[in-house]
Design an enzyme around this catalytic site. Structure first.
Site, PDB file in Angstrom:
ATOM      1  N   SER A 167       4.509   2.991   7.825  1.00  0.00           N
ATOM      2  CA  SER A 167       4.265   1.789   7.031  1.00  0.00           C
ATOM      3  C   SER A 167       5.478   1.452   6.169  1.00  0.00           C
ATOM      4  CB  SER A 167       3.050   1.992   6.114  1.00  0.00           C
ATOM      5  OG  SER A 167       1.877   2.098   6.864  1.00  0.00           O
ATOM      6  N   HIS A 199       0.821  -1.215   0.000  1.00  0.00           N
ATOM      7  CA  HIS A 199       0.000   0.000   0.000  1.00  0.00           C
ATOM      8  C   HIS A 199       0.855   1.266   0.000  1.00  0.00           C
ATOM      9  CE1 HIS A 199       0.320   0.002   4.555  1.00  0.00           C
ATOM     10  NE2 HIS A 199       0.352   1.302   4.331  1.00  0.00           N
ATOM     11  N   ASP A 243       0.249  -7.511   1.471  1.00  0.00           N
ATOM     12  CA  ASP A 243       0.666  -6.116   1.658  1.00  0.00           C
ATOM     13  C   ASP A 243       2.180  -5.965   1.736  1.00  0.00           C
ATOM     14  OD1 ASP A 243       0.456  -3.418   1.797  1.00  0.00           O
ATOM     15  OD2 ASP A 243      -0.381  -3.331   3.816  1.00  0.00           O
TER      16      ASP A 243
END
Length: 367
Positions: free
Chosen positions: A219, A105, A136
């Site tokens: 992230s 992402h 992911d």
């Protein structure tokens, strides 16, 4: 509060005077101000009698602080900032050839990136190797890897323990090379990401839960133990509906290091994931509701020819209501239930077909 402190002082003074008198009576030396000398002696006595009681906490705190600083110094150079045309996130240097692992992402639909090293210098060009949205994860590669790249060392996920001190390193809110600290709160969590706000909608098993703060921009970074090893890739923070779907403090999740290594190695070698290690039925589903508009199962929209469900006799139109020991009420609950299985596992699937109930034993395939 000041009055309380004054009263406390007044209570303690007579005791101090009595102690001084007692010391003088037992032969403590004195000069022209013998009382002061005795009081000074009394102040030193506890230190002499119990040196460890005063030195140990300070020494322990210094040792822990040194461990934090050593870990930051050792690992932070392996954590990079990744910038696309529309967003930014973090990544971890995977090898000295310029491969960098991050979240799917973070890369989104982008194919080219700017990478800023923690050690400074101008941003470097990078391109996408491949992304694996179902887990992911993604790998990007520096176009011209500089000398002195610092690949991170990844831990054995089986050795990660609840209570272990960890540091989250990344670029939260664009604040490059930031570090937060916490502990491993739990392991083996199955977590579903939201498909909105940049998430992939993936359901990921075996995640590491941590109390270290995870903010937007973290992230793809590194969750690190004090042995200077990456135990996971921070991916998302839990949200609290009572906070307007804001982040729930102290609840973040990271993809375990062993999963990161397995997926990254395949992407680097083959340009794609060839063995996810994740179970699959080989179907496409959507959620259905009953007459009372309550979730009532996962309806099969499409069956992959030759897949696990096809071989077991399941077909489009069947509504799955149970997988193994888990009731299935939505498409998401089916995905979450499958996350606890491995390819090759045999599992009983209960379903409805044209108003009748049925079941089938399915040998699960690979996602």
């Amino acid at each position: 509060m000041s009055r309380s402190r004054t009263l406390r002082s007044r209570v303690l003074l007579p005791g101090a005077a009595a102690l001084a008198v007692a010391l003088l009576a037992t032969g403590c030396s004195s000069d022209s101000s013998g009382k002061d000398s005795a009081s000074h002696q009394a102040d030193r006595s506890p230190v002499a009698a119990h040196p460890a009681a005063e030195s140990s906490p300070a020494a322990g705190a210094n040792d822990l602080q040194t461990a934090y600083q050593d870990t930051v110094k050792a690992v932070l150079p392996s954590v990079v900032q990744i910038t696309t045309d529309s967003d930014l996130g973090s990544g971890v240097v995977y090898d000295d050839k310029g491969d960098i692992v991050t979240n799917a992402h973070v890369v989104g639909d982008a194919k080219s990136f700017q990478v800023s090293l923690a050690t400074g210098g101008r941003p470097l060009d990078a391109t996408l190797v491949a992304a694996y949205p179902a887990g992911d994860l993604a790998v990007i590669k520096l176009s011209s890897p500089p000398n002195g790249l610092r690949p991170a060392t990844f831990a054995d996920s089986a050795k990660v323990a609840v209570g272990q001190i960890v540091l989250a390193m990344g670029n939260p809110l664009g604040l490059s090379s930031s570090v937060t600290q916490g502990i491993v709160s739990a392991t083996g969590r199955t977590v579903s990401e939201g498909a909105t706000g940049g998430g992939t909608g993936a359901t990921i098993p075996d995640m590491v839960q941590t109390s270290a703060a995870i903010n937007p921009g973290n992230s793809g970074g590194a969750l690190v133990d004090l042995g200077n090893e990456v135990v996971g890739i921070p991916t998302l923070a839990a949200t609290d509906p009572q906070l307007g779907s804001g982040a729930a403090p102290g609840i973040g999740f990271a993809i375990p290091a062993s999963t990161v290594k397995r997926i990254a190695d395949q992407i680097i070698k083959d340009g794609k994931v060839t063995d996810s290690g994740r179970a699959a039925l080989g179907i496409t589903v959507r959620g259905v509701v009953d007459n009372g508009l309550q979730p009532a199962g996962a309806a099969i929209v499409k069956v992959t020819s030759g897949g696990a469900a096809d071989k077991a006799g399941l077909r489009a139109g069947d509504v799955i209501t149970r997988l193994g020991g888990t009731d299935i009420t939505t498409a998401q609950s089916l995905t979450e239930a499958l996350a606890s299985y491995k390819p090759g596992d045999k599992v009983k699937v209960a379903y409805r077909r044209d108003g009748d109930s049925g079941s089938a034993e399915v040998t699960l395939g690979s996602l």
